[in-house]
Design an enzyme around this catalytic site. Structure first.
Site, mmCIF file in Angstrom:
data_model
loop_
_atom_site.group_PDB
_atom_site.id
_atom_site.type_symbol
_atom_site.label_atom_id
_atom_site.label_comp_id
_atom_site.label_asym_id
_atom_site.label_seq_id
_atom_site.Cartn_x
_atom_site.Cartn_y
_atom_site.Cartn_z
ATOM 1 N N LYS A 86 30.932 22.768 -47.658
ATOM 2 C CA LYS A 86 30.516 22.001 -46.481
ATOM 3 C C LYS A 86 29.234 22.553 -45.866
ATOM 4 O O LYS A 86 28.408 21.788 -45.370
ATOM 5 C CB LYS A 86 31.629 21.951 -45.440
ATOM 6 C CG LYS A 86 31.866 23.226 -44.660
ATOM 7 C CD LYS A 86 32.893 23.027 -43.566
ATOM 8 C CE LYS A 86 33.142 24.307 -42.794
ATOM 9 N NZ LYS A 86 31.977 24.754 -42.021
ATOM 10 N N THR A 87 29.055 23.874 -45.882
ATOM 11 C CA THR A 87 27.838 24.454 -45.302
ATOM 12 C C THR A 87 26.613 24.012 -46.087
ATOM 13 O O THR A 87 25.568 23.693 -45.513
ATOM 14 C CB THR A 87 27.928 25.994 -45.281
ATOM 15 O OG1 THR A 87 29.092 26.385 -44.545
ATOM 16 C CG2 THR A 87 26.699 26.594 -44.624
ATOM 17 N N ASP A 118 29.686 20.290 -37.071
ATOM 18 C CA ASP A 118 30.469 21.088 -38.009
ATOM 19 C C ASP A 118 31.868 21.329 -37.437
ATOM 20 O O ASP A 118 32.064 21.299 -36.219
ATOM 21 C CB ASP A 118 29.758 22.431 -38.230
ATOM 22 C CG ASP A 118 30.375 23.234 -39.358
ATOM 23 O OD1 ASP A 118 31.139 22.665 -40.157
ATOM 24 O OD2 ASP A 118 30.081 24.450 -39.445
ATOM 25 N N GLU A 119 32.842 21.601 -38.305
ATOM 26 C CA GLU A 119 34.226 21.919 -37.892
ATOM 27 C C GLU A 119 34.751 20.885 -36.893
ATOM 28 O O GLU A 119 35.342 21.223 -35.863
ATOM 29 C CB GLU A 119 34.281 23.331 -37.279
ATOM 30 C CG GLU A 119 33.798 24.436 -38.186
ATOM 31 C CD GLU A 119 34.778 24.775 -39.315
ATOM 32 O OE1 GLU A 119 35.770 24.028 -39.488
ATOM 33 O OE2 GLU A 119 34.544 25.767 -40.022
ATOM 34 N N GLN A 130 42.747 21.944 -41.827
ATOM 35 C CA GLN A 130 42.424 23.248 -41.262
ATOM 36 C C GLN A 130 42.337 23.204 -39.737
ATOM 37 O O GLN A 130 41.689 24.046 -39.117
ATOM 38 C CB GLN A 130 41.111 23.770 -41.854
ATOM 39 C CG GLN A 130 41.180 24.008 -43.349
ATOM 40 C CD GLN A 130 39.939 24.698 -43.892
ATOM 41 O OE1 GLN A 130 39.676 25.864 -43.617
ATOM 42 N NE2 GLN A 130 39.157 23.970 -44.662
ATOM 43 N N ARG A 159 41.952 31.406 -48.189
ATOM 44 C CA ARG A 159 40.947 32.465 -48.029
ATOM 45 C C ARG A 159 40.821 33.260 -49.327
ATOM 46 O O ARG A 159 39.844 33.977 -49.523
ATOM 47 C CB ARG A 159 41.323 33.451 -46.907
ATOM 48 C CG ARG A 159 41.482 32.894 -45.494
ATOM 49 C CD ARG A 159 40.326 32.034 -45.062
ATOM 50 N NE ARG A 159 40.612 30.637 -45.330
ATOM 51 C CZ ARG A 159 39.691 29.681 -45.397
ATOM 52 N NH1 ARG A 159 38.422 29.986 -45.225
ATOM 53 N NH2 ARG A 159 40.018 28.433 -45.635
#
Length: 670
Positions: free
Chosen positions: A35-36, A226-227, A257, A603
């Site tokens: 995504k980044t 973002d997020e 998430q 993670r």
């Protein structure tokens, strides 16, 4: 960088997310799906392909770390100079809100140099108001009140909006609404805002001055967020109002998430996005570039048990990888020993930073830390005391804050007798009373006290010296002197630096003051520095930098956004994960706990360990513990089960600490 380079090395959905135009875009970006990369490439593509100026794009993140990373990547891709890079509107919601408010503060009755309060300062104000207004409640402590004020602001509620849905007792409702009003009055009087105000005041500004909102809509032709799954009600309204004029809004998030409902995040913001923006184009990023096949398969099957989610299936073309290890410990001591020895076995000759230990509750770290210490394994607890939160740093910053804004009463109260200058509680009370009489700040009250000779000559002399020192530093700041020069003057003239003796602890404090000076030298201006000191609360910022030579110990919430080759999830038991308080009669709470485990599992890049114990030490007694219900939701073919590693008795005489202590070993310190 040419357009073809910006679009290179993107998979098909990523390419679509970077180039999509003509409507609102929602990118559902699964864990580890890049995504980044999509956000930064989209921003760079807007500048190059659409010929937009950098300051015509607003990009909003949730942490300063993410904002810095995005800015640096765009600078590198487009070879931007530092001046152009600074024109980019990239930052957190609160940072962008503060920037907008500083440009328009006078329209709301504030000075542009308003101070932003941290949570401890909010609590100090509330505590003082509780005493002044004689409010008494065993439940509504100043800390709970301060937290409630913040939560209500995040939900877009003003004092007059509170009902018995928020406070059951009608009597307490009236008192707390009054306290909330007085709190806001006190912030305005001292030219201060808290975190919640930075967005709520923006909405107030746009409501009272719609032409200001029109100006920002005209300025920002594209908005990136973002997020998005972590947005609360006010953040959503803030973002929507800016983007509503043109509809060029691109949000990137993952409903799987969403783990921050306890601090106001609203999952329905992402679930209802299509209703609010009917022509939305939804793009799913489902290829995972982080985790091995077994980890991904288990995490995907787990999260599929949630009903409140948008459909997507993560996959990887990477290797299947080793099975996930499920270890059943006898108790917390055995669990910690297993984890520590497994880390030493696999990382003892390499980098300990390859491993992370994630817990549901911070109280779980004690047993883990003891086990790591026994094995002489270096570790870092993420989310520990930040550099800017250390007492000596806050003291020095308070001196600068008061010189910058004489209305900063909180800074005044912190440093007026620090170091000791014989201005004790009675003298401070007299200053506070005089400030009330003249409806001014404590600095103004001090000047009246001195002129009217209300205090004894010795105290007046010390107070005069203090006022003169602050005024002199204020002149230094207003004459464009570098802020580090004012800091040096204040620390020396006040005697603060000299008050630190030569003990090892005090020498460390002096070192921290030197580091603070370095940060001022490296920064651009004092207002920006003071703002960052409060807003830069990244869990991995400053003193929390991830170290390749240390095992990371973190809560699951603080670990979001991080990744490690090896991850240990400990305490996978009923009432811990899922947490008892989160799931009692609450299906939504249970689904968020499942998302929390999903975040922890994803993670891990290569190896994942799921640990739980048969019993836990609770309130000085051992209580039986049941394995988490979530463990039954994982595909058995991805799991390797390991049982007890030691044979122990199970009778009443069993002493876990003694029975499970690992053998002593001789190996070097790290």
């Amino acid at each position: 960088m040419a357009i073809q380079d910006i679009l290179s090395n993107l998979n098909k959905p990523q390419l679509e997310a970077v180039t999509a135009r003509g409507s609102a875009v929602m990118v559902l970006a699964g864990a580890g799906s890049g995504k980044t990369r999509v956000l930064t490439r989209r921003l760079a593509h807007l500048i190059t392909a659409d010929s937009l100026y950098p300051n015509q794009i607003l990009a909003v993140t949730f942490t300063n770390k993410a904002a810095r990373e995005m800015r640096e990547r765009v600078m590198e891709m487009l070879d931007l100079d530092i001046v152009t890079a600074r024109s980019l509107w990239i930052g957190t919601f609160h940072g962008m809100g503060a920037r907008i408010l500083r440009m328009n503060a006078e329209k709301l009755g504030y000075d542009s140099n308003f101070i932003i309060l941290d949570s401890s300062e909010q609590e100090r104000i509330v505590k003082k108001l509780v005493a002044d207004l004689h409010f008494q409640s065993t439940f509504w402590t100043p800390k709970k009140l301060a937290n409630a004020f913040s939560r209500w602001k995040d939900d877009g509620l003003a004092p007059d909006d509170l009902t018995t849905d928020h406070i059951r007792s009608l009597g307490e409702l009236e008192q707390i609404s009054s306290l909330f009003n007085h709190y806001q009055d006190e912030l305005r009087r001292t030219n201060s805002m808290d975190f919640g105000d930075l967005l709520a005041k923006c909405l107030e500004l746009w409501q009272k001055h719609p032409e200001t909102l029109d100006n920002f809509r005209s300025r920002f032709l594209h908005v990136l967020v973002d997020e998005y799954q972590d947005t609360n009600r006010v953040q959503y309204n803030w973002m929507r109002q800016i983007a509503e004029g043109h509809g060029n809004l691109c949000v990137v998030g993952d409903d799987d998430q969403s783990i921050y409902s306890w601090r106001g995040a609203r999952l329905d913001n992402i679930l209802r996005f299509e209703e609010d923006f009917p022509k939305t184009k939804i793009i799913r990023l489902e290829q995972n570039y982080r985790s091995s096949g077994n980890i991904l398969k288990a995490a995907s099957q787990l999260i599929n048990h949630n009903t409140g989610r948008m459909e997507k299936t993560l996959w990887t073309d990477g290797e299947k990888g080793p099975q996930i290890v499920r270890y059943q410990a006898e108790d917390g001591v055995d669990e910690g020993r297993f984890v520590a020895q497994e880390i030493f076995r696999q990382c003892g000759h390499g980098r300990f930073g390859n491993a992370a230990i994630l817990v549901r509750a911070s109280r779980q770290t004690r047993a883990i830390e003891e086990a790591l210490n026994r094995e002489l394994i270096p570790y870092l607890v993420v989310g520990g005391l930040r550099f800017m939160d250390r007492a000596e740093v806050k003291d020095a910053v308070a001196y600068l804050r008061l010189a910058y804004s004489s209305r900063d009463d909180l800074a005044f109260e912190r440093i007026i007798n620090n170091p000791k200058r014989k201005i004790g509680p009675s003298a401070l009370a007299a200053i506070q009373e005089r400030a009330k009489e003249c409806n001014g700040s404590l600095m103004e009250g001090s000047k009246h006290i001195i002129a009217e000779k209300r205090l004894g000559p010795a105290v007046r002399k010390k107070l005069q010296e203090f006022v003169d020192m602050i005024d002199e530093a204020s002149q230094m700041l207003s004459s464009d002197e570098h802020p580090e020069s004012a800091l040096d003057y204040l620390l020396d003239e006040s005697g603060y630096r000299e008050s630190l003796n030569n003990t090892e602890r005090e020498i460390d404090k002096r070192g921290n003051l030197d580091e603070l000076r370095t940060l001022l030298v490296q920064g651009d201006d004092l207002p920006g520095f003071l703002e960052r000191a409060v807003l830069d609360s990244d869990p991995n910022g400053e003193n929390g930098n991830i170290d390749e030579d240390k095992v990371v110990v973190s809560t699951l919430h603080a670990a979001k956004g991080l990744e490690f080759p090896m991850v240990f999830l400990v305490g996978l038991e009923e009432n811990l994960l899922p947490h008892k308080m989160a799931v009692e009669g609450n299906e939504a709470g249970l689904e968020e706990e499942r998302r929390l485990l999903y975040v922890g599992m994803t993670r891990a890049k290569e190896k994942l360990y799921l640990c739980h114990a048969k019993r836990r030490l609770m309130y000085n007694r051992y209580e039986p513990a049941l394995p988490s219900r979530f463990l039954k939701e994982l595909p058995t073919e991805t799991i390797e089960v390991k049982g007890m590693r030691l044979s122990v008795s199970s009778g009443a005489s069993f002493r876990p600490g003694a029975a499970l202590r690992p053998p002593r070993r001789n190996f070097r310190k790290f």
